[in-house]
Design a protein around this motif. Structure first.
Motif: not given
Ligand code: FAD
Length: 433
Positions: A53, A291, A270, A27, A396-397, A238-240, A401-402, A57-58, A63-64, A29
């Motif tokens: 939640l 980060g 993520g 859950g 998405h590294s 709830s962990q998968v 958010i973008s 990382c989100s 937030g750019m 972004i």
């Molecule tokens: C300092 C910093 C600055 C950033 N600035 C920007 C920016 O300006 N613009 C931009 O676009 N991006 C930016 N980012 C990157 C961005 O934050 C991430 O790319 C994005 O948040 C990733 O989202 P996600 O949903 O893939 O992962 P996450 O937000 O990490 O979500 C993954 C979720 O999966 C859950 N999960 C994992 N494994 C399991 C499992 N086995 N069972 C159940 N749940 C599980 C986790 O608990 C987590 O909640 C930045 C990151 C950092 C660290």
């Protein structure tokens, strides 16, 4: 005619009743925007997350929204820079050397991708994904004026202090223009107009007017509430742990809270997506790029979203407050806070804004996040190899958010067996299988 219509709607109602919910694992972004677009299409969705939640990382990133970032992390210059940065504990990029086969494989694939041919191939895919996402953010803002999104369409400024980085940034501005993006090269006098309240010590800057920024915590909070109101279910804490499969189909997800049957899953985990893929039997190389960020009182007020390019520090102003974020430590899934790296971000503030009243944050106010990094810097979007009912949106590294709205939209289109809004071959999930 009327009775035939009734029959059809009864038929689809029956289908809806016997269909099991689509499960989104993760859950963050990307998971939430996927739930958003699936829910709009009337698909029943449950989001599963191992946390409550409140943080991932989100929530506290910079937030750019960056259509200007058309070059993936794995690019030719990164290798020499990465090596020089590795010797400083406060540098923007760091790989903690350790004996780890997954890290070794990831580094090998990163070096293999960091060449001009791969980068040229990646640019159109990244650009189209970014532009689609930006357009979806604009639609989202119109559809949800109540969201405290504060999407600020003021562009992004890349400020530089050294001659070598100036050269790189100006070359990049020309490349961006070649690909149809707007890029303005600013002199110190131009910068003073953009940033009237305090000095920004820089030789110059490139401003990308098409970029924007928002408050990621506000966006995330709004999405969670909105989705719950629209009937999306959340299974938190709830962990998968595993999957039940029959041939190429996943039939159930096993969590530490029990088993859930499903017809389709979306894997949006993520930095942990690689582990989830392993449970399913395919390879999805992934490393967490750790980060940090922290909020400060914005005094004197910095107005322009900026990247301090030599230090790779992101500056995101929100009126009275401002967030500084940065550093990338290839850390697997280790989440401990390394204060030296936070100091690196902190010391950059006065190096560029000598008059800004910066205060080193207390440890409890330091936010950390793991960017899900694929080795070639491109996300994984599409069907999982060898699986007919598993979709993946991850990797998405530094652009999650973008790129999340476009990723969510594409996953919803694939789920419904529609044509995708843009070409997605560059994001093939099975490219390392
Ligand atoms: C300092 C910093 C600055 C950033 N600035 C920007 C920016 O300006 N613009 C931009 O676009 N991006 C930016 N980012 C990157 C961005 O934050 C991430 O790319 C994005 O948040 C990733 O989202 P996600 O949903 O893939 O992962 P996450 O937000 O990490 O979500 C993954 C979720 O999966 C859950 N999960 C994992 N494994 C399991 C499992 N086995 N069972 C159940 N749940 C599980 C986790 O608990 C987590 O909640 C930045 C990151 C950092 C660290």
């Amino acid at each position: 005619m009327v009775s035939r219509l009734n029959f059809l709607s009864l038929g689809s109602l029956f289908l809806l009743l016997i269909m099991k919910p689509t499960l989104i694992i993760g859950g963050g972004i990307v998971g939430l925007f996927s739930a958003y677009f699936l829910n709009k299409e009337g698909i029943e969705v449950t989001v599963i997350d191992r946390t409550d939640l409140r943080e991932n990382c989100s929530t506290g990133n910079a937030g750019m929204i960056v259509p200007s970032h058309i070059i993936p992390l794995a690019a030719p210059g990164m290798i020499s820079k990465g090596i020089s940065w590795m010797f400083s504990s406060k540098s923007p990029f760091y790989i903690h050397p350790r004996l780890d086969m997954k890290l070794a494989k990831w580094c090998f694939l990163f070096f293999r991708a960091a060449n001009e041919t791969q980068v040229k191939k990646a640019i159109p895919f990244l650009k189209n994904l970014s532009l689609l996402s930006k357009a979806l953010y604009l639609d989202f803002k119109v559809e949800h004026p109540e969201a405290a999104l504060a999407l600020q369409e003021k562009g992004l400024m890349m400020a530089y202090q050294t001659e070598s980085v100036e050269k790189e940034e100006i070359e990049f501005a020309h490349l961006a223009r070649k690909y149809g993006l707007e890029a303005d090269i600013l002199s110190p006098a131009d910068i003073r107009k953009v940033e009237p309240n305090l000095e920004l010590k820089a030789r110059g800057a490139v401003l990308f007017p098409g970029d924007a920024h928002l408050d990621p915590g506000a966006l995330y909070g709004f999405l969670k509430k909105h989705l719950a109101e629209k009937g999306v279910k959340f299974l938190t804490n709830s962990q998968v742990l595993d999957f039940e499969k029959s041939n190429s189909k996943v039939q159930a997800v096993i969590t530490d809270q029990g088993k859930i049957e499903t017809d389709k899953i979306l894997l949006c985990g993520g930095s942990w997506s690689g582990e989830l893929a392993e449970m399913l039997g395919f390879s999805l190389p992934m490393m967490g790029g750790k980060g940090y960020s922290f909020l400060q009182e914005n005094n004197p007020e910095i107005k322009q979203a900026t990247i301090l390019t030599e230090q790779k520090v992101a500056v995101s102003p929100y009126g009275g407050t401002i967030r500084f974020g940065g550093t990338m430590e290839i850390a697997g899934t280790d989440q401990t806070i390394n204060k030296n790296r936070v100091k690196g971000i902190f010391e950059s503030i006065n190096r560029y804004y000598p008059d800004f009243k910066a205060k080193f944050p207390e440890e409890s106010k330091i936010w950390k996040g793991l960017r899900p990094c694929s080795p070639d810097g491109l996300p994984y979007i599409g069907f999982a190899p060898g699986h007919e009912n598993v979709l993946v949106g991850s990797g998405h590294s530094m652009m999650g958010i973008s790129l999340a709205p476009a990723t969510g939209k594409i996953l919803a289109e694939l789920h419904l067996q529609k044509d995708t809004s843009i070409e997605i071959q560059g994001f093939e999930v099975g490219r390392y299988s």
